[in-house]
Design a protein around this motif. Structure first.
Motif, PDB file in Angstrom:
ATOM      1  N   GLN A  23       0.793  -1.216   0.000  1.00 50.72           N
ATOM      2  CA  GLN A  23       0.000   0.000   0.000  1.00 50.72           C
ATOM      3  C   GLN A  23       0.832   1.276   0.000  1.00 50.72           C
ATOM      4  N   GLY A  24       2.132   1.210   0.309  1.00 49.47           N
ATOM      5  CA  GLY A  24       2.952   2.414   0.324  1.00 49.47           C
ATOM      6  C   GLY A  24       3.367   2.873  -1.064  1.00 49.47           C
ATOM      7  N   GLU A  25       3.229   2.010  -2.042  1.00 43.64           N
ATOM      8  CA  GLU A  25       3.616   2.298  -3.425  1.00 43.64           C
ATOM      9  C   GLU A  25       2.636   3.282  -4.058  1.00 43.64           C
ATOM     10  N   SER A  26       3.154   4.194  -4.870  1.00 39.46           N
ATOM     11  CA  SER A  26       2.281   5.042  -5.678  1.00 39.46           C
ATOM     12  C   SER A  26       1.737   4.183  -6.808  1.00 39.46           C
ATOM     13  N   LEU A  27       0.457   3.856  -6.743  1.00 35.85           N
ATOM     14  CA  LEU A  27      -0.118   2.995  -7.764  1.00 35.85           C
ATOM     15  C   LEU A  27      -0.197   3.685  -9.123  1.00 35.85           C
ATOM     16  N   GLU A  28      -0.280   5.013  -9.142  1.00 32.40           N
ATOM     17  CA  GLU A  28      -0.286   5.724 -10.407  1.00 32.40           C
ATOM     18  C   GLU A  28       1.067   5.566 -11.104  1.00 32.40           C
ATOM     19  N   ARG A  48      -8.838   2.406 -12.840  1.00 38.93           N
ATOM     20  CA  ARG A  48      -8.331   2.763 -11.509  1.00 38.93           C
ATOM     21  C   ARG A  48      -7.790   1.517 -10.845  1.00 38.93           C
ATOM     22  N   MET A  49      -6.718   1.691 -10.077  1.00 37.62           N
ATOM     23  CA  MET A  49      -6.081   0.619  -9.326  1.00 37.62           C
ATOM     24  C   MET A  49      -5.955   1.102  -7.885  1.00 37.62           C
ATOM     25  N   TYR A  50      -6.415   0.282  -6.923  1.00 38.52           N
ATOM     26  CA  TYR A  50      -6.355   0.705  -5.523  1.00 38.52           C
ATOM     27  C   TYR A  50      -6.357  -0.522  -4.604  1.00 38.52           C
ATOM     28  N   LEU A 121     -12.345  -5.942 -10.685  1.00 38.63           N
ATOM     29  CA  LEU A 121     -11.552  -7.149 -10.510  1.00 38.63           C
ATOM     30  C   LEU A 121     -10.788  -7.023  -9.202  1.00 38.63           C
ATOM     31  N   GLU A 122     -10.918  -8.045  -8.346  1.00 43.63           N
ATOM     32  CA  GLU A 122     -10.263  -8.039  -7.042  1.00 43.63           C
ATOM     33  C   GLU A 122      -9.299  -9.217  -6.957  1.00 43.63           C
TER      34      GLU A 122
END
Length: 175
Positions: A23-28, A48-50, A121-122
């Motif tokens: 979760q610390g990564e910039s997903l963008e 979107r990716m989260y 999608l999960e």
């Protein structure tokens, strides 16, 4: 432009982030790199990716993934399930400041209902302690595997369920 047989440069590791699945990564930033490293990504309709708990979630557009019947093309959906599992594993490694290659070792899918609109999608570990088992295996052997489940939802309807076994290869010595 990508060339056959030439690895794409790695994305620099993020700053150290304690715990979490990545979760610390910039997903963008990760998604931008991913689209350059794997050209197909730009055609998959990822909006979107989260992170949602320990699940990596993608919101996707149906339009670039249509088949001749006007529903989701199984090949595109399969590529997405494989790729989100690869991303989950790669992000998990990156959060632990590990530069190791990930490959899909085995994958299976069950198509349950047609996909007729934009979808979600999960991806999450099959076993709650799967990441801890992988961490222990990496510490003892420098490589390991992780089983992940991917679920595709149209609103609240489960349309596709997939499982993938992702292998983390030994780190390449740069000395």
């Amino acid at each position: 432009m990508r060339h056959h047989g030439v690895p794409f440069p790695r994305l620099p590791l993020p700053s150290a982030q304690p715990g979490g699945a990545g979760q610390g990564e910039s997903l963008e930033t990760f998604q931008q790199w991913l689209g350059e490293a794997i050209p197909l990504v730009g055609h998959l309709g990822i909006k979107r990716m989260y992170w949602q708990g320990d699940s990596l979630v993608w919101d996707l557009a149906l339009s670039p993934n249509l088949n001749d019947k006007g529903t989701g093309f199984g090949g595109s959906l399969t590529a997405q399930t494989t790729l989100i599992g690869w991303c989950w594993t790669a992000l998990w490694l990156r959060a632990r400041l590990r530069e190791q290659d990930v490959v899909v070792a085995q994958a299976s899918q069950r198509f349950l209902a047609p996909v007729t609109g934009d979808y979600r999608l999960e991806c999450r570990p099959c076993q709650v302690d799967g990441p801890e088992q992988l961490q222990a295996r990496l510490a003892s052997a420098g490589k390991g595997r992780l089983a992940l489940v991917q679920q595709l939802y149209l609103d609240d309807v489960l349309c596709l369920e997939a499982e993938g076994d992702y292998a983390v290869l030994p780190a390449i010595s740069t000395g």
